[in-house]
Design an enzyme around this catalytic site. Structure first.
Site, PDB file in Angstrom:
ATOM      1  N   GLU A  98      65.933 -91.150 -12.398  1.00 12.92           N
ATOM      2  CA  GLU A  98      65.932 -89.709 -12.151  1.00 12.92           C
ATOM      3  C   GLU A  98      65.419 -89.496 -10.734  1.00 12.92           C
ATOM      4  O   GLU A  98      64.243 -89.746 -10.442  1.00 12.92           O
ATOM      5  CB  GLU A  98      65.042 -88.993 -13.167  1.00 12.92           C
ATOM      6  CG  GLU A  98      65.085 -87.485 -13.028  1.00 12.92           C
ATOM      7  CD  GLU A  98      64.177 -86.777 -14.009  1.00 12.92           C
ATOM      8  OE1 GLU A  98      64.420 -85.580 -14.278  1.00 12.92           O
ATOM      9  OE2 GLU A  98      63.219 -87.391 -14.509  1.00 12.92           O
ATOM     10  N   ASP A 110      64.802 -94.430 -22.646  1.00 13.61           N
ATOM     11  CA  ASP A 110      64.202 -93.593 -21.609  1.00 13.61           C
ATOM     12  C   ASP A 110      62.857 -94.199 -21.231  1.00 13.61           C
ATOM     13  O   ASP A 110      61.977 -94.355 -22.088  1.00 13.61           O
ATOM     14  CB  ASP A 110      64.017 -92.159 -22.123  1.00 13.61           C
ATOM     15  CG  ASP A 110      64.217 -91.127 -21.025  1.00 13.61           C
ATOM     16  OD1 ASP A 110      63.793 -91.399 -19.894  1.00 13.61           O
ATOM     17  OD2 ASP A 110      64.785 -90.063 -21.306  1.00 13.61           O
ATOM     18  N   HIS A 121      68.883 -82.629 -20.972  1.00 16.83           N
ATOM     19  CA  HIS A 121      67.803 -81.990 -21.729  1.00 16.83           C
ATOM     20  C   HIS A 121      66.922 -81.088 -20.876  1.00 16.83           C
ATOM     21  O   HIS A 121      66.107 -80.331 -21.420  1.00 16.83           O
ATOM     22  CB  HIS A 121      66.935 -83.065 -22.393  1.00 16.83           C
ATOM     23  CG  HIS A 121      66.208 -83.924 -21.397  1.00 16.83           C
ATOM     24  ND1 HIS A 121      66.861 -84.861 -20.619  1.00 16.83           N
ATOM     25  CD2 HIS A 121      64.903 -83.975 -21.039  1.00 16.83           C
ATOM     26  CE1 HIS A 121      65.977 -85.453 -19.830  1.00 16.83           C
ATOM     27  NE2 HIS A 121      64.786 -84.929 -20.059  1.00 16.83           N
ATOM     28  N   ASP A 122      67.055 -81.164 -19.555  1.00 14.12           N
ATOM     29  CA  ASP A 122      66.250 -80.337 -18.647  1.00 14.12           C
ATOM     30  C   ASP A 122      67.046 -79.208 -18.003  1.00 14.12           C
ATOM     31  O   ASP A 122      66.499 -78.456 -17.193  1.00 14.12           O
ATOM     32  CB  ASP A 122      65.660 -81.203 -17.526  1.00 14.12           C
ATOM     33  CG  ASP A 122      64.465 -82.023 -17.983  1.00 14.12           C
ATOM     34  OD1 ASP A 122      63.804 -81.611 -18.950  1.00 14.12           O
ATOM     35  OD2 ASP A 122      64.205 -83.072 -17.370  1.00 14.12           O
TER      36      ASP A 122
END
Length: 567
Positions: free
Chosen positions: A270, A112, A343-344
């Protein structure tokens, strides 16, 4: 198992040579995956211990959420040292051992990359705030206030102002997220080179790519104008001036030239605020930037005047329009990324399916079918493959997420009751996806022998990986989907044609490639529904989430049923 006979054709041996197009990705949130030393926090050795489990599932790539050194204001997305491992997670030696073992098993590791901002404890920022003439001053975005106030009215994504006053130099620094996450100044070529050098260091260590956090926000409009204030909001909207900014493509082309092109990597950005036309530039075949981006349109459905803080409901027709817009828009131009949650986001089966005891497993399989048969690279978020649900928390004291805690206070100030706020957090909080992985029915779901950093979902005795050995388990279904994707080129490459566009209960589409046709029908609701479409009678059922071979003639879908036919 629910799979039926399929005879492989000669054309099936011809696969796309871009490996990331053929891959299935599994996201690990390290803090919640597996704790090896009993401190209640997942770690690298815990991941290494469970790599055989992922090999059994059949995935190709692990997207590893941040494991860098961090004070953990935003659970690792506030990095204080890009070339060190967070002490809670282990050591660099532990990392190297994990990477080597993953590669032995044929699993790649995608790190990441968080370079829109750092932690305020990063050495660059510690230096930057010392004086206006410090060599690191322009690594961050500093501005003088206006009339005793912030430089402009921008609001932070985590609530409050996007500016923080620093008395040491009588100036403000920009933080689009937490106050402890100052934004980097990508206008500075020295900063960019430091980032490229860091990426190269990881590449030479043997990693297989980067998922890039909010990468579409790295270029800001240097005029820093006020944003529009909407409704009863206190701060202005910065998104027109920070999403897909004026120099973002210049920066990513430079990054590609100096780093990415040197490695056989997978890169995914993203895409905050990115639409289809933007995606064509970020991930276009000949653009020399990234391999794909994440869209947010489907997970943003159902938003209200309070933004994401709603009950999580969605309109299926609108969901289908979003999916098809991206499938059509990127066809032959760029590659799509496919996901329900991460995860969000809240857990997919709780948001888009039905997490009741009666329908949890069947709806989890339906959602998996829908996603994995679309065109693009599918992402599985840890626990999705066993049908993990939202946390089920009943008190604000159980939440840890900084965004959720901030908005708890805001929603209360806006007049919402405690009960209503907890219900909204229960539907949309990021903590829903961050609860510890449910390995077995023992205490703390087998995640840790200590006290878990975040409360385990109460349903762990019912939902855990021990059930994966059952032939009709959610895990076995995912495993079969992964296998079929590798065996059927029509899934990897076939064009997508939507069916029943305006149907309010069924999501359906057809895939076509080299004479093969694949039909997919998914019922998103808990009632029976007749399929108003004439499926060719020579189609054969290849997969059913009810575990039965299905006739295409006069098809009636049961609650949350998903069926696939091959012709």
């Amino acid at each position: 198992m629910q799979v039926f006979k399929y005879e492989r054709g000669k054309e099936d041996t011809v696969l796309n040579k871009a490996w990331w197009k053929e891959a299935v990705v599994y996201q690990i949130y390290p803090r919640s995956f597996m704790d090896s030393n009993g401190d209640g926090i997942g770690d690298l050795n815990g991941i290494t211990e469970k790599l055989e489990y992922l090999k059994e599932l059949g995935i190709d790539v692990i997207w590893l959420s941040p494991v860098y050194q961090s004070p953990n204001d935003d659970n690792g997305y506030d990095i204080s040292d890009y070339q060190a491992i967070m002490e809670e997670f282990g050591t660099m030696e532990d990392y190297d051992r994990m990477l080597a073992r993953a590669h032995e098993l044929g699993i790649k590791i995608m790190m990441d990359l968080v370079v829109n901002h750092t932690s305020d404890e990063h050495a660059w920022f510690v230096e930057s705030r010392k004086s206006v003439d410090n060599p690191y001053r322009d690594f961050y975005i500093w501005r003088k206030g206006k009339d005793g106030k912030e430089p402009n009215n921008w609001g932070s994504c985590f609530s409050g102002s996007a500016w923080k006053y620093d008395p040491q130099t009588d100036m403000y620094f920009l933080h689009l997220f937490s106050k402890k996450q100052p934004d980097l100044n990508w206008e500075n070529p020295k900063l960019r080179q430091e980032v490229y050098d860091m990426m190269t260091w990881w590449g030479e260590r043997g990693i297989d790519g980067f998922r890039m956090d909010v990468i579409t926000m790295i270029s800001k409009d240097q005029r820093f104008p006020d944003g529009v204030v909407r409704g009863n909001e206190k701060f202005g909207d910065s998104s027109p001036y920070v999403n897909n900014g004026p120099r973002v493509h210049e920066y990513l082309k430079e990054m590609n030239e100096k780093v990415i092109s040197r490695f056989d990597w997978m890169t995914v950005g993203e895409g905050a605020g990115a639409g289809v036309e933007d995606a064509k530039r970020y991930a276009g075949t000949n653009e020399n930037e990234l391999d794909m981006i994440f869209t947010f349109e489907h997970v943003n459905l159902g938003q209200t005047q309070y933004g994401k803080w709603s009950d999580g409901s969605f309109d299926l027709v609108e969901l289908k329009k979003v999916f098809q817009k991206w499938e059509d828009g990127l066809e032959g131009v760029a590659w799509n990324s496919l996901y329900w949650d991460n995860h969000d986001q809240p857990r997919a089966v709780s948001r888009f399916g039905n997490d009741s005891e009666e329908y949890r497993e069947i709806s989890a399989k339906m959602l998996a079918t829908c996603l994995h048969f679309m065109k693009g690279t599918p992402y599985i978020y840890q626990g999705e493959e066993i049908g993990m649900t939202n946390a089920g928390y009943t008190s604000i004291d159980e939440y840890m997420d900084i965004e959720s805690l901030n908005y708890y206070n805001i929603l209360k100030l806006q007049g919402k009751s405690e009960e209503e706020v907890i219900r909204i957090l229960g539907a949309k909080s990021r903590d829903n996806s961050r609860t510890p992985m449910q390995w077995d029915a023992s205490e703390n779901a087998g995640f840790t022998k200590g006290t878990p950093w975040l409360k385990v979902c109460d349903r762990y005795k019912e939902i855990n990986t021990e059930s994966r050995h059952e032939p009709d388990s959610v895990f076995q279904y995912y495993k079969e989907l992964v296998k079929l994707r590798k065996e059927l080129p029509v899934i990897q490459k076939g064009a997508v044609t939507p069916l029943l566009r305006e149907d309010k209960e069924i999501l359906a589409f057809k895939r076509e490639y080299q004479g093969k046709e694949l039909y997919v029908f998914c019922n998103f609701f808990d009632g029976e529904v007749k399929v108003p479409y004439s499926i060719p009678e020579d189609c054969k059922s290849i997969l059913s989430n009810y575990g039965e071979e299905i006739s295409p003639k006069e098809l009636v879908l049961r609650p949350y049923e998903a069926v696939m036919f091959l012709r």
